[in-house]
Design an enzyme around this catalytic site. Structure first.
Site, mmCIF file in Angstrom:
data_model
loop_
_atom_site.group_PDB
_atom_site.id
_atom_site.type_symbol
_atom_site.label_atom_id
_atom_site.label_comp_id
_atom_site.label_asym_id
_atom_site.label_seq_id
_atom_site.Cartn_x
_atom_site.Cartn_y
_atom_site.Cartn_z
ATOM 1 N N THR A 27 30.509 58.559 -6.238
ATOM 2 C CA THR A 27 29.649 57.597 -5.513
ATOM 3 C C THR A 27 30.018 56.247 -5.969
ATOM 4 O O THR A 27 30.293 56.295 -7.281
ATOM 5 C CB THR A 27 28.155 58.092 -5.748
ATOM 6 O OG1 THR A 27 27.638 57.944 -6.942
ATOM 7 C CG2 THR A 27 27.605 59.388 -5.278
ATOM 8 N N HIS A 28 30.059 55.377 -5.188
ATOM 9 C CA HIS A 28 30.481 53.957 -5.803
ATOM 10 C C HIS A 28 31.753 53.862 -6.081
ATOM 11 O O HIS A 28 32.250 53.054 -7.019
ATOM 12 C CB HIS A 28 29.545 53.243 -6.537
ATOM 13 C CG HIS A 28 27.829 53.386 -6.291
ATOM 14 N ND1 HIS A 28 27.249 52.350 -5.865
ATOM 15 C CD2 HIS A 28 27.005 54.552 -6.392
ATOM 16 C CE1 HIS A 28 25.808 52.905 -5.259
ATOM 17 N NE2 HIS A 28 25.759 54.250 -5.834
ATOM 18 N N SER A 30 61.278 52.207 -0.364
ATOM 19 C CA SER A 30 61.131 50.696 -0.415
ATOM 20 C C SER A 30 62.506 50.242 -0.477
ATOM 21 O O SER A 30 63.284 50.982 -1.034
ATOM 22 C CB SER A 30 60.307 50.118 -1.510
ATOM 23 O OG SER A 30 60.702 48.797 -1.991
ATOM 24 N N LYS A 38 59.773 53.719 -5.317
ATOM 25 C CA LYS A 38 58.584 53.879 -4.476
ATOM 26 C C LYS A 38 58.579 54.970 -3.469
ATOM 27 O O LYS A 38 59.577 55.303 -2.802
ATOM 28 C CB LYS A 38 58.673 52.472 -3.629
ATOM 29 C CG LYS A 38 58.127 51.312 -4.400
ATOM 30 C CD LYS A 38 56.588 51.406 -4.984
ATOM 31 C CE LYS A 38 55.545 51.408 -4.135
ATOM 32 N NZ LYS A 38 55.297 49.998 -3.497
ATOM 33 N N ASN A 91 56.061 55.443 -0.323
ATOM 34 C CA ASN A 91 54.850 55.065 0.234
ATOM 35 C C ASN A 91 54.301 55.959 1.246
ATOM 36 O O ASN A 91 54.968 56.423 1.910
ATOM 37 C CB ASN A 91 55.323 53.659 0.978
ATOM 38 C CG ASN A 91 55.747 52.645 -0.021
ATOM 39 O OD1 ASN A 91 55.208 52.831 -1.203
ATOM 40 N ND2 ASN A 91 56.412 51.907 0.236
ATOM 41 N N GLU A 115 48.460 55.047 5.958
ATOM 42 C CA GLU A 115 48.479 53.527 5.860
ATOM 43 C C GLU A 115 48.293 53.054 7.517
ATOM 44 O O GLU A 115 47.702 52.145 7.875
ATOM 45 C CB GLU A 115 49.368 52.754 5.070
ATOM 46 C CG GLU A 115 49.350 52.818 3.649
ATOM 47 C CD GLU A 115 50.566 52.195 2.868
ATOM 48 O OE1 GLU A 115 50.586 50.860 2.694
ATOM 49 O OE2 GLU A 115 51.599 52.866 2.742
ATOM 50 N N TYR A 164 33.158 46.755 43.464
ATOM 51 C CA TYR A 164 34.526 46.636 42.847
ATOM 52 C C TYR A 164 34.840 45.153 42.725
ATOM 53 O O TYR A 164 34.850 44.307 43.740
ATOM 54 C CB TYR A 164 35.663 47.659 43.641
ATOM 55 C CG TYR A 164 37.063 47.422 43.067
ATOM 56 C CD1 TYR A 164 37.637 47.896 42.267
ATOM 57 C CD2 TYR A 164 38.011 46.042 43.543
ATOM 58 C CE1 TYR A 164 38.694 47.776 41.448
ATOM 59 C CE2 TYR A 164 39.047 45.872 42.869
ATOM 60 C CZ TYR A 164 39.577 46.840 41.740
ATOM 61 O OH TYR A 164 40.764 46.690 41.323
ATOM 62 N N GLN A 224 41.148 45.953 37.395
ATOM 63 C CA GLN A 224 42.429 46.255 37.248
ATOM 64 C C GLN A 224 42.784 46.133 35.426
ATOM 65 O O GLN A 224 43.959 46.681 35.217
ATOM 66 C CB GLN A 224 43.361 45.464 37.975
ATOM 67 C CG GLN A 224 44.911 45.499 38.031
ATOM 68 C CD GLN A 224 45.645 44.906 38.932
ATOM 69 O OE1 GLN A 224 45.450 45.358 40.184
ATOM 70 N NE2 GLN A 224 46.599 44.000 38.656
HETATM 71 N N1 ARG Z 1 45.476 47.843 41.291
HETATM 72 C C1 ARG Z 1 43.922 48.082 41.688
HETATM 73 C C2 ARG Z 1 43.235 48.252 40.354
HETATM 74 O O1 ARG Z 1 43.723 48.710 39.564
HETATM 75 C C3 ARG Z 1 43.535 48.910 42.751
HETATM 76 C C4 ARG Z 1 42.611 48.559 43.416
HETATM 77 C C5 ARG Z 1 42.640 47.411 44.130
HETATM 78 N N2 ARG Z 1 41.577 47.165 44.999
HETATM 79 C C6 ARG Z 1 41.661 46.033 45.818
HETATM 80 N N3 ARG Z 1 40.609 45.986 46.471
HETATM 81 N N4 ARG Z 1 42.275 45.098 45.412
HETATM 82 O O2 ARG Z 1 41.994 48.082 40.454
#
Ligand code: ARG
Length: 480
Positions: free
Chosen positions: A169-170, A291, A297, A299, A304, A331, A336
C-alpha cells in the site's frame, strides 16, 4: 449483369446524382471532399450490404418490391460483396459515403431496380443500422479476446498460488501476499469489464431501420421482420431517437476506457516488476525490444505501449460525448464524426487485448526474488500484533510494542523473524517460542484463510470459481 442499364431514369449534370434534382450548380470540389466519409466508412461496407439484403427481403415480404426485384437486388449486392472482398471495388469520393457508393454500383449493375432498394429507407437509419451491426460483431471479437486474457490470468494464478511476494500500500511493503492472489485481483477487474461489455451489447442490438430520415415511412414496412433477419433484439421504439443517438457507441467507448485503465494499471506493475530493482518477473524476449545505444537493455515495450494507448481511448470517449452534447433531434451531419473515434477505439482495444492475452501466460515469476523482497520491510509486523492480541494484549498496545520491535530491527538490520526470542521479549513478555510460526511469510499468508483472502488454498479455490464464472459468461456471449 454488369453491363450499363439502358434506362436509369432522369440524368442530371450536378456532381452527385442522389440529390441533383434540386440543385442548380455542382458541389464545390473542396466541399465534396470535406463532407465525404467514404475513406473511413468503407469499413462498414459488408454490414451495409447485410442491412440492404434484409431491407430488400422485408420490402418484398410486404409487397413493396416484387420477388424478381428482390432477387435482382440480392444478386447484385452479392456480386458487389465479391468485388469489395477482392479489393476490386472502385470507391469514389464523389459519391460521398459507403452507402451511396454501393447503391450507385448496384444501379450500375442491375439498372432501375437498383434504385428501388432505397424505398422506405434513408441514409440516416441505414448508417445507424450499419454501425450497430458492425459494432455488435466487433463486441463479440473483443469478448473472445477478453475471455482469452482472463483464462491466461486464471491459469497463471493457479500455478503461482504458493508464490509469496510483498503486498503494497502506498507502494511501501505492507503485508505478504501470494502472487496468485495478486493476479486474481487483475482478473476480477477484467471480469467486471467483461460484464460491462455484454451489457452494452444489449443496447447496441436494437434495429434503427424503418425510422427512415426521422419520422418513419409511409410504406407498409414490417420492422419486426427486418429485426429478425438481422438478429436484432427488437426494432428501436422511436424513429427520432433511432437515427440520432449514438449513446451505444459512447457506452462501448466508456467500457473501453475502463478496460484500458485496468490494462494500464497492470502494465505499470509489469514495467516496475521487470526492472532490475524489483526483478519480480521476466517477460519473454519476444514481447520486449532492445536499445540501439545501450546493449544491456531489454525494454518492456508491450506494457508500456498499452499504458500509453490508454490516453487515446479516453480522448475518444471525451470526443464522442462532446460530439453529441448539443445536437438537436434528429439526425445531424455531426454524426458522421462518430466513426473514426469508434473505429480507433476498437483497433486499440483489440490490439491491447491480443498483446496481453499472448503475453500473460508467458510471464515468468522469479519466486526467489519475490520471497526475498517480502522478507524485507517487516511485512509480518501486523501478524506479530495479531499474535499479541491473541495473548490478551489490547490492539493499540500491541501496535506500540510491534512498532518498538521494528525500530529495533531497523537499528540492528534484522527482520522480525530473524530476532531471537530474548530480543523479542524485550518488548513484551507474553511472547513465546510459538511466535516464530506467525512471523514466517508462509505462516502469514496461510492464516488469511477465508473467502477473498490470500492463503494459497483460497487462491486455488478462487481460481476455480473464476473459471466457472467465465464459462457462464461466455455461454451468454453472442446471445444479445
Ligand atoms: N455519411 C453519413 C454519416 O456517416 C451518412 C448519413 C448521411 N445522411 C445525411 N442526411 N446526409 O452520418
Amino acid at each position: 449483369m454488369s453491363s450499363r442499364p439502358t434506362s436509369t431514369g432522369p440524368t442530371n449534370t450536378s456532381t452527385n446524382q442522389s440529390w441533383g434534382g434540386r440543385f442548380s450548380e455542382p458541389t464545390d470540389a473542396f466541399v465534396e471532399r470535406f463532407t465525404a466519409s467514404v475513406d473511413f466508412d468503407r469499413r462498414l461496407a459488408l454490414h451495409d450490404l447485410q442491412g440492404s439484403v434484409a431491407h430488400a427481403t422485408m420490402l418484398a415480404r410486404v409487397g413493396v418490391l416484387t420477388d424478381e426485384e428482390r432477387d435482382a437486388i440480392i444478386e447484385g449486392l452479392g456480386e458487389i460483396r465479391g468485388e469489395i472482398e477482392r479489393g476490386e471495388f472502385a470507391w469514389s469520393v464523389r459519391l460521398e459515403d459507403v452507402h451511396m457508393n454501393i447503391e450507385a454500383r448496384l444501379t450500375d449493375k442491375i439498372g432501375i431496380t437498383g434504385k428501388k432498394l432505397h424505398t422506405g429507407r434513408s441514409r440516416n437509419d441505414q448508417v445507424a443500422t450499419d454501425i450497430r451491426l458492425y459494432l455488435r460483431d466487433e463486441i463479440d471479437v473483443v469478448g473472445a479476446e477478453l475471455a482469452r486474457l482472463r483464462e491466461g490470468l486464471i491459469m497463471l494464478a493457479d500455478r503461482e498460488a504458493d508464490t509469496i511476494m510483498p503486498g503494497f500500500t502506498h507502494l511501501q511493503t505492507a503485508q505478504p501476499v501470494t502472487f496468485g492472489h495478486h493476479l486474481l485481483a487483475w482478473q476480477e477487474m477484467l471480469a467486471r469489464d467483461h460484464e460491462r461489455l455484454l451489457d452494452c451489447r444489449k443496447r447496441v442490438n436494437v434495429l434503427p431501420l424503418g425510422a427512415a430520415a426521422l419520422a418513419g415511412t409511409t410504406y407498409p414496412i414490417d420492422r419486426h421482420v427486418t429485426a429478425e433477419l438481422l438478429g436484432f433484439e427488437r426494432p428501436a421504439e422511436n424513429s427520432l431517437d433511432a437515427v440520432s443517438d449514438r449513446d451505444f457507441a459512447i457506452e462501448f467507448t466508456a467500457f473501453a476506457s475502463m478496460l484500458l485503465m485496468h490494462l494500464s494499471r497492470m502494465s505499470e506493475e509489469l514495467v516496475l516488476w521487470t526492472s532490475a530493482q524489483f526483478a519480480f518477473i521476466d517477460l519473454p524476449d519476444r514481447f520486449c525490444t532492445g536499445s540501439s545505444i545501450m546493449p544491456q537493455k531489454k525494454n518492456p515495450d508491450v506494457p508500456e505501449l498499452v499504458r500509453g494507448k490508454t490516453g487515446r481511448v479516453y480522448g475518444h470517449l471525451m470526443g464522442l460525448l462532446t460530439l453529441m452534447k448539443s445536437q438537436p433531434l434528429a439526425y445531424n451531419k455531426d454524426n458522421q464524426e462518430d466513426k473514426e473515434p469508434l473505429f480507433d477505439t476498437l483497433d486499440t482495444v483489440k490490439g491491447c487485448l491480443r498483446a496481453f492475452a499472448d503475453m500473460v501466460p508467458a510471464i515468468e515469476a522469479k519466486a526467489g526474488n519475490m520471497q526475498e523482497a517480502a522478507r524485507q520491510g517487516f511485512s509480518t509486523a501486523t501478524d506479530l500484533a495479531d499474535y499479541l492480541v491473541r495473548k490478551g494484549v489490547a490492539f493499540r498496545d500491541a501496535h506500540e510494542i510491534v512498532g518498538q520491535s521494528v525500530a529495533f530491527g531497523i537499528k540492528e538490520s534484522k527482520d522480525l523473524s530473524e530476532m531471537s526470542l530474548a530480543e523479542l521479549r524485550q518488548f513484551s513478555d507474553v511472547i513465546d517460542e510459538d511466535v516464530f510460526a506467525v512471523l514466517t511469510l508462509e505462516g502469514s499468508v496461510a492464516t488469511r484463510n477465508h473467502i477473498g483472502g490470500t492463503a494459497p488454498d483460497q487462491v486455488r479455490a478462487a481460481a476455480q470459481r473464476a473459471r466457472d464464472a467465465l464459462a457462464a459468461l461466455s455461454s451468454r456471449e453472442g446471445q444479445g
